[in-house]
Design an enzyme around this catalytic site. Structure first.
Site, PDB file in Angstrom:
ATOM      1  N   SER A  73      58.287  31.904  25.842  1.00 12.58           N
ATOM      2  CA  SER A  73      58.805  32.303  24.546  1.00 12.58           C
ATOM      3  C   SER A  73      59.657  31.759  23.740  1.00 12.58           C
ATOM      4  CB  SER A  73      59.429  33.700  25.512  1.00 12.58           C
ATOM      5  OG  SER A  73      59.136  34.186  27.084  1.00 12.58           O
TER       6      SER A  73
HETATM    7  N1  SAH Z   1      59.404  32.906  31.056  1.00 10.94           N
HETATM    8  C1  SAH Z   1      58.987  32.138  30.770  1.00 10.94           C
HETATM    9  C2  SAH Z   1      57.666  32.238  29.717  1.00 10.94           C
HETATM   10  C3  SAH Z   1      56.844  33.342  30.789  1.00 10.94           C
HETATM   11  S1  SAH Z   1      54.669  33.891  29.954  1.00 10.94           S
HETATM   12  C4  SAH Z   1      59.008  30.722  29.640  1.00 10.94           C
HETATM   13  O1  SAH Z   1      60.155  30.335  29.985  1.00 10.94           O
HETATM   14  O2  SAH Z   1      57.563  29.383  29.790  1.00 10.94           O
HETATM   15  C5  SAH Z   1      55.376  35.265  31.400  1.00 10.94           C
HETATM   16  C6  SAH Z   1      54.351  34.632  32.643  1.00 10.94           C
HETATM   17  O3  SAH Z   1      53.817  35.383  33.853  1.00 10.94           O
HETATM   18  C7  SAH Z   1      53.210  33.697  33.086  1.00 10.94           C
HETATM   19  O4  SAH Z   1      53.005  32.693  33.011  1.00 10.94           O
HETATM   20  C8  SAH Z   1      52.224  34.548  33.799  1.00 10.94           C
HETATM   21  O5  SAH Z   1      51.246  33.136  34.587  1.00 10.94           O
HETATM   22  C9  SAH Z   1      53.086  35.299  34.339  1.00 10.94           C
HETATM   23  N2  SAH Z   1      52.793  36.463  35.504  1.00 10.94           N
HETATM   24  C10 SAH Z   1      51.827  37.420  34.308  1.00 10.94           C
HETATM   25  N3  SAH Z   1      51.997  38.481  35.593  1.00 10.94           N
HETATM   26  C11 SAH Z   1      52.593  38.223  36.476  1.00 10.94           C
HETATM   27  C12 SAH Z   1      52.771  38.858  38.304  1.00 10.94           C
HETATM   28  N4  SAH Z   1      52.528  39.725  38.251  1.00 10.94           N
HETATM   29  N5  SAH Z   1      53.890  38.323  39.374  1.00 10.94           N
HETATM   30  C13 SAH Z   1      53.901  36.462  38.601  1.00 10.94           C
HETATM   31  N6  SAH Z   1      54.000  36.018  37.137  1.00 10.94           N
HETATM   32  C14 SAH Z   1      53.098  36.625  36.420  1.00 10.94           C
END
Ligand code: SAH
Length: 225
Positions: A73
Site C-alpha cells: 500500500s
Molecule cells: N498489507 C500489505 C498490502 C497488501 S495488498 C502490505 O503491507 O504489503 C492485499 C493483500 O491481501 C494481497 O497480498 C492479497 O493476496 C491479500 N488477500 C486478498 N484477499 C485475501 C483473503 N481473502 N485473505 C487473505 N489475504 C487476502
C-alpha cells in the site's frame, strides 16, 4: 548502518505523509499522526519489503507491485490506517492481507501481538522471511482466507483489512472484542471504495463511519460469494 542511504528519503516521505494527513483531515478527522505512529514509520525499513528493482523508489508515496498481482500500500494509507487503529503495546491485532509484511511490521512496532493472514502462499513465505530477518518475534503469519478471520487466536482488540471488501465479513465482527475497532476499505470491485472505521460498543452494537475515498486491490475468497 545499512539504513543510512535511505534515511534522507525516509524523512522526506514522513514530511509528505504529514502534509497529506493535514490535507485529508476533513475526511478522516485527524490533523496529525501521533508521535508513536510517526516513530514506527521511521523505524520500519520499507525498502526491505519491496522487490529489489524498486528499492530506490521505496520511499516514494505510492503503492508498488510485490508480485502475484498484488501491491504494497501507499505509505500515507499505511500511516492513516495505523493512526485510526489507535494501537497500544497491550493490544492484539488481526490483519487480513499480509502482502509484503510491511504493514504488519508497522503494527508490531505499536501493538503487543500481530496475527496476519495471507491467501497467496508465496507472499506469506516472503513476508515471513522479511519479518524474521528484521527480528520481529510478535508477528504470526497464517496462509488462508482472511474473510473467516483466525478463530483460534480470537478475540482481537483491533482488526485491519488491507484489501477492499464488498461488505464487512461477519467472522471479523464476531472476532472483535467489545469496544474494539476495525479499519477496512469497503466497496464493490471496480466501484467506489471508502476507508471505513468500524466500532463495536460495550454492548456489542456495531457502527460504521465512512472516512476517505480509496483504491485497494480486492479482498478475494469467500467474501465475494
Ligand atoms: N498489507 C500489505 C498490502 C497488501 S495488498 C502490505 O503491507 O504489503 C492485499 C493483500 O491481501 C494481497 O497480498 C492479497 O493476496 C491479500 N488477500 C486478498 N484477499 C485475501 C483473503 N481473502 N485473505 C487473505 N489475504 C487476502
Amino acid at each position: 548502518m545499512a539504513d543510512a542511504p535511505h534515511a534522507v528519503a525516509r524523512r522526506a516521505l514522513m514530511a509528505e505523509i504529514a502534509a497529506e494527513v493535514r490535507a485529508t483531515a476533513g475526511w478522516t478527522g485527524r490533523q496529525t499522526l501521533k508521535p508513536a505512529v510517526t516513530a514506527a514509520l521511521m523505524r520500519v525499513p520499507r525498502h526491505a519489503f519491496v522487490p529489489g528493482k524498486f528499492r530506490t523508489t521505496a520511499y516514494e508515496n505510492h503503492p508498488l507491485p510485490i508480485g502475484h498481482g498484488q501491491t504494497i500500500s501507499q505509505p500515507y494509507i499505511v500511516a492513516i490506517m495505523t493512526e485510526l487503529l489507535d494501537l497500544a503495546p497491550t493490544r492484539r491485532v488481526l490483519e487480513i492481507g499480509t502482502g509484503s509484511g510491511y504493514q504488519a511490521a508497522v503494527l508490531a512496532e505499536l501493538a503487543g501481538e500481530v496475527y496476519t493472514i495471507e491467501s497467496i502462499p508465496a507472499l506469506a513465505d516472503m513476508a515471513r522471511r522479511h519479518l524474521v530477518a528484521l527480528g520481529y518475534a510478535n508477528i504470526h503469519v497464517l496462509v488462508g482466507d482472511g474473510s473467516f478471520g483466525w478463530a483460534a487466536r480470537a478475540p482481537y482488540d483491533r482488526i485491519i483489512v488491507t484489501a477492499a471488501a464488498p461488505h464487512i465479513p461477519t467472522a471479523l465482527i464476531d472476532q472483535l472484542v467489545l469496544e474494539g475497532r476495525m479499519v477496512l476499505p469497503l466497496g464493490p470491485e471496480g466501484g467506489e471504495q471508502y476507508l471505513t472505521l468500524v466500532t463495536k460498543s460495550v454492548r456489542g452494537r456495531v457502527a460504521e463511519q465512512r472516512l476517505l475515498p480509496v483504491a485497494f486491490v480486492p479482498l478475494l475468497g469467500s467474501v465475494r460469494h
